[in-house]
Scaffold this motif. Structure first.
Motif, mmCIF file in Angstrom:
data_model
loop_
_atom_site.group_PDB
_atom_site.id
_atom_site.type_symbol
_atom_site.label_atom_id
_atom_site.label_comp_id
_atom_site.label_asym_id
_atom_site.label_seq_id
_atom_site.Cartn_x
_atom_site.Cartn_y
_atom_site.Cartn_z
ATOM 1 N N UNK A 1 0.843 -1.203 0.000
ATOM 2 C CA UNK A 1 0.000 0.000 0.000
ATOM 3 C C UNK A 1 0.877 1.252 0.000
ATOM 4 N N UNK A 2 1.878 1.214 0.855
ATOM 5 C CA UNK A 2 2.862 2.302 0.928
ATOM 6 C C UNK A 2 4.232 1.660 0.732
ATOM 7 N N UNK A 3 4.427 1.078 -0.427
ATOM 8 C CA UNK A 3 5.628 0.275 -0.694
ATOM 9 C C UNK A 3 6.899 1.066 -0.423
ATOM 10 N N UNK A 4 7.855 0.392 0.232
ATOM 11 C CA UNK A 4 9.159 0.997 0.501
ATOM 12 C C UNK A 4 10.218 0.193 -0.244
ATOM 13 N N UNK A 5 10.851 0.845 -1.195
ATOM 14 C CA UNK A 5 11.851 0.179 -2.028
ATOM 15 C C UNK A 5 13.013 -0.337 -1.186
ATOM 16 N N UNK A 6 13.462 0.479 -0.240
ATOM 17 C CA UNK A 6 14.542 0.088 0.664
ATOM 18 C C UNK A 6 13.902 -0.442 1.946
ATOM 19 N N UNK A 7 14.060 -1.730 2.267
ATOM 20 C CA UNK A 7 13.404 -2.295 3.459
ATOM 21 C C UNK A 7 13.797 -1.615 4.761
ATOM 22 N N UNK A 8 14.952 -0.952 4.780
ATOM 23 C CA UNK A 8 15.396 -0.295 6.000
ATOM 24 C C UNK A 8 14.963 1.148 6.120
ATOM 25 N N UNK A 9 14.248 1.657 5.125
ATOM 26 C CA UNK A 9 13.780 3.054 5.150
ATOM 27 C C UNK A 9 12.257 3.045 5.021
ATOM 28 N N UNK B 1 10.538 9.510 4.155
ATOM 29 C CA UNK B 1 10.054 8.301 4.835
ATOM 30 C C UNK B 1 10.136 7.055 3.967
ATOM 31 N N UNK B 2 10.465 7.201 2.695
ATOM 32 C CA UNK B 2 10.720 6.039 1.862
ATOM 33 C C UNK B 2 9.552 5.435 1.119
ATOM 34 N N UNK B 3 8.327 5.966 1.294
ATOM 35 C CA UNK B 3 7.177 5.328 0.656
ATOM 36 C C UNK B 3 7.035 5.732 -0.808
#
Length: 204
Positions: free
Chosen positions: A114-122, A174-176
């Motif tokens: 839904x709010x995909x974050x390309x970098x799992x740590x961000x 926030x990375x989303x």
């Protein structure tokens, strides 16, 4: 295949092996993972003091992580119910084909990314339910020029090779992946022209 609620019962089962309870929580993320599987797991571990590779974390930490996930899922299911009702009304009124505004919903059907974050740590640090509520509120409001989650202005255009042919605006704060409908045409144009440097973590 076990569903989300069945897996949640396994996480809560005090008689269950801790490794199995942790595994069941990870399996819940195959049914609902707002930031994507890896980023959502990283988020839950960080917020609830779980070592990502700990095979037998404290049960209370597992349950708190599950509760946060369940609260976010309730927010999402309510949104999906409202979406389905709106589409029924539109079809009744003769609008058979969804508009471009609904493209984001098709990408996120089922609650994954839904709010995909390309970098799992961000990823955002706020509770998942709060983040989803902000996104949903933004989808129902006039488009803006900032990230609907952290209010950051650093939005750049990225391609995600793991989700080809996806490309779109990403918040460097926030990375989303920011839903296009929540941004003005000007903000989208600026994102396309911005340099896509590394994402930097920030509180949201």
């Amino acid at each position: 295949m076990a569903g989300f609620r069945s897996l949640a019962r396994q996480v809560r089962d005090p008689r269950g092996d801790l490794a199995l309870r942790r595994y069941s929580l990870r399996k819940c993320l195959e049914r609902f993972a707002p930031y994507g599987h890896r980023a959502t797991w990283d988020h839950l571990c960080a917020r609830h003091g779980i070592e990502p590779e700990d095979r037998a974390p404290e049960p209370v930490r597992l349950i708190r992580a599950l509760e946060e996930l369940e609260e976010a899922r309730a927010v999402w299911l309510a949104y999906e119910a409202g979406f389905a009702e709106r589409r029924r009304r539109e079809k009744h009124d003769g609008l058979r084909r969804p508009g471009t505004f609904d493209d984001w919903h098709r990408w996120t059907w089922g609650g994954n990314g839904i709010a995909h974050c390309e970098d799992p740590g961000v990823h955002p640090r706020a509770p998942l339910a709060e983040v989803l509520a902000r996104l949903i509120a933004a989808l129902g409001a006039a488009p803006g020029s900032t990230c609907p989650v952290c209010a950051g202005t650093g939005i750049v255009w990225r391609r995600d090779p793991d989700r080809e042919p996806w490309a779109g605006p990403v918040c460097t704060g926030c990375g989303i992946a920011v839903p296009r409908p929540v941004l003005t045409a000007g903000a989208l144009a600026r994102a396309r022209g911005a340099r896509t440097g590394d994402l930097t973590a920030s509180a949201a």
